[in-house]
Design an enzyme around this catalytic site. Structure first.
Site, short mmCIF file in Angstrom:
data_model
loop_
_atom_site.label_atom_id
_atom_site.label_comp_id
_atom_site.label_asym_id
_atom_site.label_seq_id
_atom_site.Cartn_x
_atom_site.Cartn_y
_atom_site.Cartn_z
N GLY A 98 9.06 61.55 86.40
CA GLY A 98 8.36 61.47 85.13
C GLY A 98 6.87 61.69 85.34
O GLY A 98 6.33 61.44 86.42
N CYS A 99 6.19 62.14 84.29
CA CYS A 99 4.78 62.49 84.46
C CYS A 99 3.90 61.27 84.69
O CYS A 99 2.98 61.30 85.52
CB CYS A 99 4.30 63.31 83.28
SG CYS A 99 4.52 62.56 81.65
N LEU A 100 4.16 60.16 83.98
CA LEU A 100 3.38 58.94 84.24
C LEU A 100 3.67 58.42 85.64
O LEU A 100 2.77 58.02 86.38
CB LEU A 100 3.70 57.86 83.21
CG LEU A 100 2.95 57.91 81.88
CD1 LEU A 100 3.51 59.03 81.00
CD2 LEU A 100 3.05 56.59 81.15
N ALA A 101 4.96 58.44 86.00
CA ALA A 101 5.35 57.98 87.33
C ALA A 101 4.67 58.80 88.42
O ALA A 101 4.20 58.25 89.42
CB ALA A 101 6.87 58.05 87.47
#
EC number: 1.2.1.38
Length: 323
Positions: free
Chosen positions: A132-135
């Site tokens: 995921g992009c936040l991850a």
């Protein structure tokens, strides 16, 4: 040439993937499937591609003859797709949803954080789950510390995301009139990408038991992510900087800088830029990425390059917007 297909081609990440693949010297894009815009020209859905591609979205797909399939459909849909179709055994699959990010015995997907799992991708993996992009932003901020067993206090991180992180589907929180000149906290301490962050840090540091306190914030901009993280760390700043420089020394897209980065340093690139500081005993880490590239399509192509033995940066040399 690597023959590629895309499932779920109408979203933002798929649009960026198309832009990269049609300019990749070792890829032939065979088809782009979409149930919602089937029959429409790709250039009428994804802007900026006039003169570069003359294809329409397909309502059908043929997995035979493909070398790699990119799955860009919403959460839950990749599992559904693979269950419903006869998938060739040698087909490489790169999933951009969260369906296979958490390891379990039911699947063989490798978590696609190249700065962590490059070896299994080079050594024969067939299926990859894109982070995921936040991850991605938080993990790149912390994995050098985890490798050196330095995650021993609670972690506090604020992650500010652009509107495109929420996808192309129209909803109130990505409408211009709401998003412009506005900010709001969402899913504090309960974001859906927290489990993959904890999984990654625990894989690097088996003793990891710290609390991850993540506060995501919707920002008033289109693309990009800034993760600002702080924690206790006993080392001097110079030692910490060396740990990060050593860790990322042989990685092509993550860089340590002495200047606090701007979002525009990375927007439209596959880079992650990290700045480190030590203030009153606390380590402050600032990381910036483009959510649609390093946080999605760019990383997916990076993993494809690894799966097929290509030079890692192939097709991923891009210019930041800068201003």
């Amino acid at each position: 040439m690597i023959k590629a297909g895309i499932i779920g081609g109408s979203g933002y990440a798929a649009g960026e993937l198309i832009r990269i693949l049609i300019n990749h010297p070792d890829v032939e894009l065979k088809w782009v499937h979409s149930r919602t815009v089937a029959g429409q020209r790709i250039v009428d859905v994804h802007q900026g591609l006039h003169g570069e591609i003359d294809m329409t979205f397909s309502s059908t797909y043929d997995l035979k003859g493909l070398d790699v399939l990119f799955c860009c459909r919403p959460a839950g849909k990749t599992r559904e797709f693979l269950a419903e179709n006869d998938v060739p055994e040698d087909l490489r699959i790169i999933d951009l949803s969260r369906d296979y990010r958490i390891s379990d015995p039911s699947h063989d997907f490798v978590y696609g954080l190249s700065e962590l799992n490059r070896k299994p991708m080079v050594r024969g993996a067939r299926h990859v789950a894109n982070p995921g992009c936040l991850a991605m932003a938080v993990e790149l901020s912390l994995i050098p510390l985890a490798k050196n067993l330095l995650l021993n206090s609670d972690i506090h991180t604020t992650v500010i995301t652009g509107a495109t992180s929420e996808g192309a589907e129209s909803r109130p929180t990505n409408h211009y009139a709401w998003r412009n000149d506005n900010m709001v906290v969402y899913r504090p301490f309960r974001h859906t990408q927290e489990p993959e962050i904890i999984q990654t840090l625990s894989a690097m540091q088996q003793s990891f038991r710290s609390q991850l306190n993540m506060v995501p914030v919707r920002g008033a901009f289109s693309r990009g992510i800034m993760a600002v993280t702080y924690l206790e760390c006993p080392l001097e700043l110079a030692q910490i900087i060396k740990i990060y420089q050593d860790y990322y020394d042989d990685h092509n897209f993550t860089f340590i800088t002495s200047k606090i980065p701007d979002l525009k340093d990375v927007v439209n690139t596959n880079k992650c830029i990290i700045h480190l500081d030590k203030i009153d005993g606390k380590l402050l880490i600032t990381a910036v990425i483009d959510n649609l590239l390093k946080g999605a399509a760019g990383n997916a192509v990076h993993t494809m390059n690894l799966l097929f033995g290509l030079q890692e940066t192939t097709g991923l040399t891009m210019k930041s917007v800068a201003f």
